[in-house]
Design a protein around this motif. Structure first.
Motif, PDB file in Angstrom:
ATOM      1  N   LEU A 169      10.441 -57.775  64.706  1.00 37.00           N
ATOM      2  CA  LEU A 169       9.402 -56.743  64.784  1.00 37.00           C
ATOM      3  C   LEU A 169       8.686 -56.562  63.453  1.00 37.00           C
ATOM      4  O   LEU A 169       7.489 -56.250  63.424  1.00 37.00           O
ATOM      5  CB  LEU A 169       9.995 -55.424  65.275  1.00 37.00           C
ATOM      6  CG  LEU A 169       9.931 -55.200  66.775  1.00 37.00           C
ATOM      7  CD1 LEU A 169       8.538 -54.738  67.195  1.00 37.00           C
ATOM      8  CD2 LEU A 169      10.321 -56.429  67.580  1.00 37.00           C
ATOM      9  N   TYR A 170       9.410 -56.750  62.348  1.00 33.58           N
ATOM     10  CA  TYR A 170       8.788 -56.712  61.018  1.00 33.58           C
ATOM     11  C   TYR A 170       7.710 -57.776  60.941  1.00 33.58           C
ATOM     12  O   TYR A 170       6.588 -57.532  60.494  1.00 33.58           O
ATOM     13  CB  TYR A 170       9.860 -56.952  59.956  1.00 33.58           C
ATOM     14  CG  TYR A 170       9.374 -57.450  58.616  1.00 33.58           C
ATOM     15  CD1 TYR A 170       8.597 -56.647  57.788  1.00 33.58           C
ATOM     16  CD2 TYR A 170       9.699 -58.728  58.171  1.00 33.58           C
ATOM     17  CE1 TYR A 170       8.161 -57.112  56.549  1.00 33.58           C
ATOM     18  CE2 TYR A 170       9.276 -59.195  56.937  1.00 33.58           C
ATOM     19  CZ  TYR A 170       8.499 -58.389  56.135  1.00 33.58           C
ATOM     20  OH  TYR A 170       8.060 -58.844  54.918  1.00 33.58           O
TER      21      TYR A 170
ATOM     22  N   ARG B 261       4.185 -55.711  61.109  1.00 35.35           N
ATOM     23  CA  ARG B 261       4.142 -55.133  59.771  1.00 35.35           C
ATOM     24  C   ARG B 261       2.721 -54.821  59.311  1.00 35.35           C
ATOM     25  O   ARG B 261       2.516 -53.931  58.491  1.00 35.35           O
ATOM     26  CB  ARG B 261       4.855 -56.028  58.757  1.00 35.35           C
ATOM     27  CG  ARG B 261       4.142 -57.299  58.411  1.00 35.35           C
ATOM     28  CD  ARG B 261       4.875 -58.042  57.295  1.00 35.35           C
ATOM     29  NE  ARG B 261       4.129 -59.210  56.924  1.00 35.35           N
ATOM     30  CZ  ARG B 261       4.133 -60.355  57.619  1.00 35.35           C
ATOM     31  NH1 ARG B 261       4.845 -60.449  58.711  1.00 35.35           N
ATOM     32  NH2 ARG B 261       3.397 -61.369  57.219  1.00 35.35           N
ATOM     33  N   GLU B 262       1.726 -55.545  59.854  1.00 36.72           N
ATOM     34  CA  GLU B 262       0.362 -55.262  59.392  1.00 36.72           C
ATOM     35  C   GLU B 262      -0.277 -54.114  60.156  1.00 36.72           C
ATOM     36  O   GLU B 262      -1.100 -53.389  59.607  1.00 36.72           O
ATOM     37  CB  GLU B 262      -0.498 -56.526  59.500  1.00 36.72           C
ATOM     38  CG  GLU B 262      -0.518 -57.274  58.164  1.00 36.72           C
ATOM     39  CD  GLU B 262      -0.609 -58.772  58.348  1.00 36.72           C
ATOM     40  OE1 GLU B 262      -1.402 -59.199  59.196  1.00 36.72           O
ATOM     41  OE2 GLU B 262       0.128 -59.498  57.638  1.00 36.72           O
TER      42      GLU B 262
ATOM     43  N   PHE C 231       7.066 -50.494  60.241  1.00 38.34           N
ATOM     44  CA  PHE C 231       7.604 -51.857  60.296  1.00 38.34           C
ATOM     45  C   PHE C 231       7.282 -52.651  59.030  1.00 38.34           C
ATOM     46  O   PHE C 231       7.353 -53.873  59.034  1.00 38.34           O
ATOM     47  CB  PHE C 231       7.037 -52.598  61.514  1.00 38.34           C
ATOM     48  CG  PHE C 231       7.504 -52.069  62.832  1.00 38.34           C
ATOM     49  CD1 PHE C 231       8.779 -52.342  63.289  1.00 38.34           C
ATOM     50  CD2 PHE C 231       6.673 -51.278  63.622  1.00 38.34           C
ATOM     51  CE1 PHE C 231       9.209 -51.852  64.516  1.00 38.34           C
ATOM     52  CE2 PHE C 231       7.091 -50.787  64.837  1.00 38.34           C
ATOM     53  CZ  PHE C 231       8.359 -51.074  65.285  1.00 38.34           C
ATOM     54  N   GLY C 232       6.916 -51.955  57.937  1.00 34.28           N
ATOM     55  CA  GLY C 232       6.454 -52.640  56.729  1.00 34.28           C
ATOM     56  C   GLY C 232       7.528 -53.393  55.959  1.00 34.28           C
ATOM     57  O   GLY C 232       7.208 -54.124  55.022  1.00 34.28           O
TER      58      GLY C 232
ATOM     59  N   GLU D 188       8.508 -53.733  49.802  1.00 33.80           N
ATOM     60  CA  GLU D 188       7.681 -53.938  48.605  1.00 33.80           C
ATOM     61  C   GLU D 188       7.998 -52.927  47.493  1.00 33.80           C
ATOM     62  O   GLU D 188       8.004 -53.277  46.314  1.00 33.80           O
ATOM     63  CB  GLU D 188       6.187 -53.846  48.964  1.00 33.80           C
ATOM     64  CG  GLU D 188       5.686 -55.007  49.806  1.00 33.80           C
ATOM     65  CD  GLU D 188       5.837 -56.357  49.104  1.00 33.80           C
ATOM     66  OE1 GLU D 188       5.448 -56.462  47.923  1.00 33.80           O
ATOM     67  OE2 GLU D 188       6.369 -57.294  49.728  1.00 33.80           O
ATOM     68  N   THR D 189       8.291 -51.674  47.903  1.00 33.49           N
ATOM     69  CA  THR D 189       8.541 -50.652  46.885  1.00 33.49           C
ATOM     70  C   THR D 189       9.830 -50.926  46.100  1.00 33.49           C
ATOM     71  O   THR D 189      10.043 -50.363  45.032  1.00 33.49           O
ATOM     72  CB  THR D 189       8.635 -49.251  47.521  1.00 33.49           C
ATOM     73  OG1 THR D 189       9.680 -49.272  48.496  1.00 33.49           O
ATOM     74  CG2 THR D 189       7.329 -48.871  48.198  1.00 33.49           C
TER      75      THR D 189
END
Lengths: 268, 268, 268, 268
Positions: free
Chosen positions: A175-176, A180-181, A187-188, D46-47
């Motif tokens: 799912l990521y 993610r977008e 889902f980032g 990312e963080t």
């Protein structure tokens, strides 16, 4: 008399508990623990606590005194376990057991309102009293049975849990990758998608996070379906193990209930 | 004739029911009860009730009369149970049983529209008629079997239910701790958080209450996962117990179906 | 040759299927049915259907012709079942069976695009082709096994389903009573509240309907918890019954796999 | 020494693993794999990744080197399996096994950051490292047991899965028919309605798609209820199969635990 208190407070023979049930002292303690937990739960609701502050704090202290007396009685009576060992040695050894340390924490947290009354601190301390739940382990043979049954099948459980963990990770990664977008907040990253994966594979499905792209919906469907088997399998294994263990125990203690188990345990 | 009515209305021999099924009187009563319940359910929908008021109230009275006649017939015929006891004693004893009292409530609530017609009162009285569901216990041996099976494993059930209760409480406390400042309405006290815990641990997951902080989400994931095992275990135990009980009963009544159970019940 | 077609299309001996698997004709039919169902599913998506109309309609007709040929072959070959009976009698009797009637509906619905081309009518007719799913019952011994297993435990299943039904009704009534004034749209009558009760007791929990009053939340929690046991019990019973039935069947056909079942079926 | 490395890395005797547990080299590899997976999961956030880029990339390379050394050690030591075959033949044969190929992919994907540093490409390559999950199959006898148990009951599983698939399709078609005009986005075609059907029958129930018409709600209730039995049945069958298989295995390896299984496997 110390002998009597000891026999009332401690449960050593499993057969005895199954035959006679809990002693009156232990019945009293179970009732007190349930009442103390209920009090803690209710006290967290400000609209109940504020109008009846004195009542709540008074009841807390009463329970604290009862738990304190029980703790001291246990420390005093534990020497009956083994009359050969010096009393102070038995007592120190008992006080160092994890269950006795937890008891002490419960007693202290219940008695603290005597000494200071800062509400913000008290609110957190009050939660410590829920550790009283652990006190039930004093009374429960069935809990030991359950632990034993789980230990017995730890291998099956470990494998199904590992497969479940792998599925969680693969689902979250899928799912990521797909969402993610479109939904970076939910889902980032894989750790974020793991929350979705847990809520989906346990079939809770709040709906606060759900796929929106066609690919994401397809992958989510696959995850939801494969989850049925893997996540529910530990349940079946545990239920079977626990049920077996209880049947065997009962057969040992009550010959009239003993069925197939007898054939195994005394085949002569 | 009283003998015949008695044999038609009462089920005493379990073997007889399994062999012959329900008597025609009892079949009629089951059908009537189902129809009366359906009527009560439909009458609660105003868009159905208002256009057909006369029809609904008429049907209600018909069912009330049928239930009344059945009640009187049972009171009349119960004396056949034990011809040695005086009739009035048997009848009073029967009328004092909880099931007979419930029957009486159902009869009275169905006949009330004869006497007064205030709609607001009637709407609540009408719900009482759902107590007719209890009447089914007259007919069901399997229900007694189920109760027996549950009693047989009460110890396992109690332990798993207690563990489930403890998990509910710990889950609610964890989320109360994590989310009480962000969502005071839903998590502002342990009793409030308990609603979330029940809806999560039963896997219902409406989504009206769900964690929003990262810590809350982590804790909710742990609660949801640990819930799989603990909440579903009673199910497995109950299903196994009930299935065993029915197999044993069937083996006793029908020798051709008797398998392993025979070895236990008549090993000679 | 009619004998060969008969042996290819019909499955009479259960042992034969378990030993040899499906015949090549039946393998072809299973593949065709799966393809026809996939086509019907995809054709319902307008964004796929409109650009490839000719392709979809052509494929539909091809499947219609295959199903028609199979239907005629079955009618032709069925007389081999019992050479003593007149052929026309066997054929009429076969054509009157529910499965053969369903086959005919599938054939006709697949061939209709030949005769008229009104899209609105065709869309609904196309759904009829999903009845082809039923054709699988030609091939499946396991399905008969499952039906047999369910029939075997119909009594347990009936009782658990009845209890589940009673719980649904009580849950719906409780929430109707608690929430009918606050949410008349969702809880304004028992039939409306039943939708909530089903979605809650099956643990689906969309969240489109959920309690908002404290009393409603308390009752909903109780319903969700009591539902765990009652709704999931039929599952356990069915799974056990089905698993037993398959083990027994396998033991009968493959002596090396036969374990405890052997003791029961040939104890000599 | 090659003999020692071989015995450390490969698990051939199932009895040996059950008796002695994993070798120290395999314990090290399991720990490394878990750490590498955790790193990949965390690096996707990312963080976390941006402030500690050097740390993450460094750790990735370390794991890549460890996996590379392990891969080479396996290729080197595999010849001990059968000293009669030429070494290069054994090695090529081992390198062509699917598990060894996956190992190679994991090694290469972990070492790539040495050679180029385009972030967009790396992010996708990093996910490949989750294939390391497959490496666990080197160590797990229980996984083979599970596969064996599933193969053993493939027939039951296939039938229940097929019934589940049929139910999914019928449910989706029913809701497509009832809701396609009111909610064309969610129910406008059978493939779209299938997402709803999966989310409903698995009891996830996000609530992002739910019926709004009375007919749709009625059909959704029926789908949700019939789903309880069919979707959960494979679970029961799998749990039973797996539990049986493990009990049998344990009985073979540990005579004191052997119970009923003994009667079957060595009845003499």
């Amino acid at each position: 008399m110390r002998r009597y208190v000891h026999d009332q407070l401690f449960i050593h023979s499993e057969a005895a508990q199954l035959r006679h049930g809990l002693s009156w002292m232990n019945r009293l303690m179970v009732t007190t623990i349930l009442a103390a937990i209920l009090l803690t739960v209710l006290a967290s609701e400000e609209t109940l606590f504020q109008p009846h502050r004195a009542l709540f704090i008074g009841a807390e202290m009463v329970f604290g005194v009862i738990f304190g007396v029980e703790y001291l009685a246990r420390v005093w009576a534990v020497v009956e376990d083994d009359p050969a060992t010096p009393a102070w040695k038995m007592r120190l050894r008992f006080m160092a057991t994890p269950v006795a340390l937890l008891d002490l924490i419960v007693v202290i947290s219940s008695l603290l309102p005597f000494f200071f009354s800062d509400l913000a601190v008290l609110r957190l301390i009050r939660l410590l009293r829920l550790a009283a739940l652990i006190k039930f382990s004093h009374f429960s043979i069935a809990l030991r049975e359950l632990m034993h049954a789980l230990t017995d099948r730890r291998y099956e459980l470990l494998v199904t849990l590992a497969l479940g963990g792998g599925l969680l990770l693969l689902g979250a990664t899928a799912l990521y990758w797909a969402e993610r977008e479109v939904q970076p907040e939910a889902f980032g990253s894989i750790p974020r998608a793991l929350y979705w994966a847990v809520i989906t594979l346990t079939a809770v499905g709040y709906g606060d996070v759900s796929p929106v792209t066609p690919l994401g919906k397809l992958l989510a469907s696959l995850v939801a379906m494969s989850g049925i088997g893997l996540v529910a399998m530990p349940t079946g294994i545990m239920a079977a193990a626990f049920s077996d263990a209880m049947q065997r125990r009962r057969a040992l203690n009550d010959p009239t209930l003993a069925r197939r188990e007898d054939d195994e345990t005394d085949p002569t």
